[in-house]
Write an enzyme that holds these catalytic residues in place. Structure first.
Site: not given
Ligand code: IPM
Ligand code: MG
Length: 353
Positions: A142, A187, A219, A243, A247
């Site tokens: 990032y 990884k 993975d 990230d 999710d």
């Molecule tokens: C998160 C989001 C952010 C990230 C984006 C919006 C920059 O997806 O907080 O997980 O990738 O960190």
């Molecule tokens: Mg995210």
């Protein structure tokens, strides 16, 4: 106690959900006799529209001076065509970096009242889901050098031992207060940064003999999350893997509208925000779920303001409202009735007062 709380409502549903969290914080303030000073700051698309940049200097300065930052969500299609460095998301990255919020904590839990919301089969969720993803937030790909050169482009992923060590310590400390298990995800079969990651995590682990450590490739970890999520307690991982996995972890609970997050530095300072995004499609309709933001405010009480009892009060209030059967649209079953964003906030407020 007195505390200064910077409030960044942001874009999309941000303002609506933050208003409910502030309502709940005011209830806590009243009940326990605290004094919270809220200050509204601009960031994201709203800042682009009002002052021409996504993260004004004054926002950073004031956020730095506050005890904690409460954030709704940033971004939306309106700003999607802007170049990378000018997008609203850049405000989030800038805040994380300038406040040195290297430790991102994203708990993913299934509430009893919402067991059926998980998209996974009962046979898989029966062991329960209670995962804490600890994501490194200020390093890795990032923040490495990025460049576009003609027909090619690159993003550099780099980590120092120090960066890995400090986030690992946070993970082991967190595990000590939970089920004492850390799964480090990397990884290391391909990436040099991951080999350094694994080596450093192993070194830190030697100071935590009471905590079990295992390593998974990313993975495999993503598969394990959907076939056997109850094996996880704390997942420790680098920025981009975190990230993606956070999710996934939130989605398997079936109620992303309920999941909070905390981004912490070394001291008490932290930024708190729901895991979900700005949901521009439902902005302004008073139907978004404010619970993730309310629970983020609870994390703020706990981690930045040292108000454990108050935090527990908020967590319990949310649970009570869910147990009574109240649902916002996103978590209501087909045909079930649901209540608005502000009604949900008021119910939680009512449980506290
Ligand atoms: C998160 C989001 C952010 C990230 C984006 C919006 C920059 O997806 O907080 O997980 O990738 O960190
Ligand atoms: Mg995210």
């Amino acid at each position: 106690m007195e505390a200064s709380i910077a409030v960044i409502k942001g874009d999309g549903i941000g303002p609506e959900i933050v208003d409910e969290a502030v309502k709940v914080l005011k209830a806590v303030e009243k009940k326990y006799g605290h004094e919270f000073h809220f200050e509204a700051l601009l960031a994201g698309g709203a800042a682009i529209d009002q002052v021409g940049e996504c993260l004004p200097e004054v926002t950073v300065e004031k956020a730095k001076k506050s005890d904690a930052v409460l954030l709704g969500a940033v971004g939306g299609p309106k700003w999607d065509t802007l170049e990378g460095s000018k997008r609203p998301e850049k405000a989030l990255l800038g805040l994380r970096k300038s406040l040195n919020l290297y430790c991102n904590m994203r708990p993913a839990v299934i509430y009893d009242a919402l067991l059926s919301a998980s998209p996974l089969k009962d046979s898989i969720t029966k062991g329960g889901i209670d995962v804490l993803v600890i994501r490194e937030l200020t390093g890795g790909i990032y923040f490495g050098e990025k460049k576009r050169q003609g027909e090619s482009a690159y993003d550099v992923m780099s980590y120092s031992k120090d960066e890995i060590r400090r986030i690992s310590i946070k993970a082991f400390e967190a595990a000590r207060k939970r089920k004492k298990k850390v799964t480090s995800v990397d990884k290391a079969n391909v990436l040099e940064t991951s080999r350094l990651w694994r080596e450093t995590v192993n070194e830190v682990a030697s100071s935590y003999p009471d905590v079990t450590l295992n390593h998974l490739y990313v993975d495999n970890a993503s598969m394990q999350l959907v076939i056997n999520p109850s094996q996880f307690d704390v997942i420790l991982t680098e920025n981009m893997f975190g990230d993606i996995l956070s999710d996934e972890a939130s989605m398997i609970t079936g109620s992303i509208g309920l999941l909070p997050s905390a981004s912490l530095s070394d001291g008490k300072k932290g930024m708190y925000e729901p895991i979900h995004g700005s949901a521009p499609d439902i902005a302004g309709m008073n139907i978004a779920n404010p619970l993730a933001t309310i629970l983020s405010a609870a994390m703020m009480l706990r981690y930045s303001l040292n108000l454990d009892k108050e935090a527990e009060d908020v967590d319990k209030a949310v649970k009570a409202v869910l147990d009574k059967g109240f649902r916002t649209k996103d978590i209501a079953k087909e045909g079930e009735s649901w209540i608005s964003t502000s009604e949900m906030g008021s119910l939680v407020e009512g449980e506290i007062l």
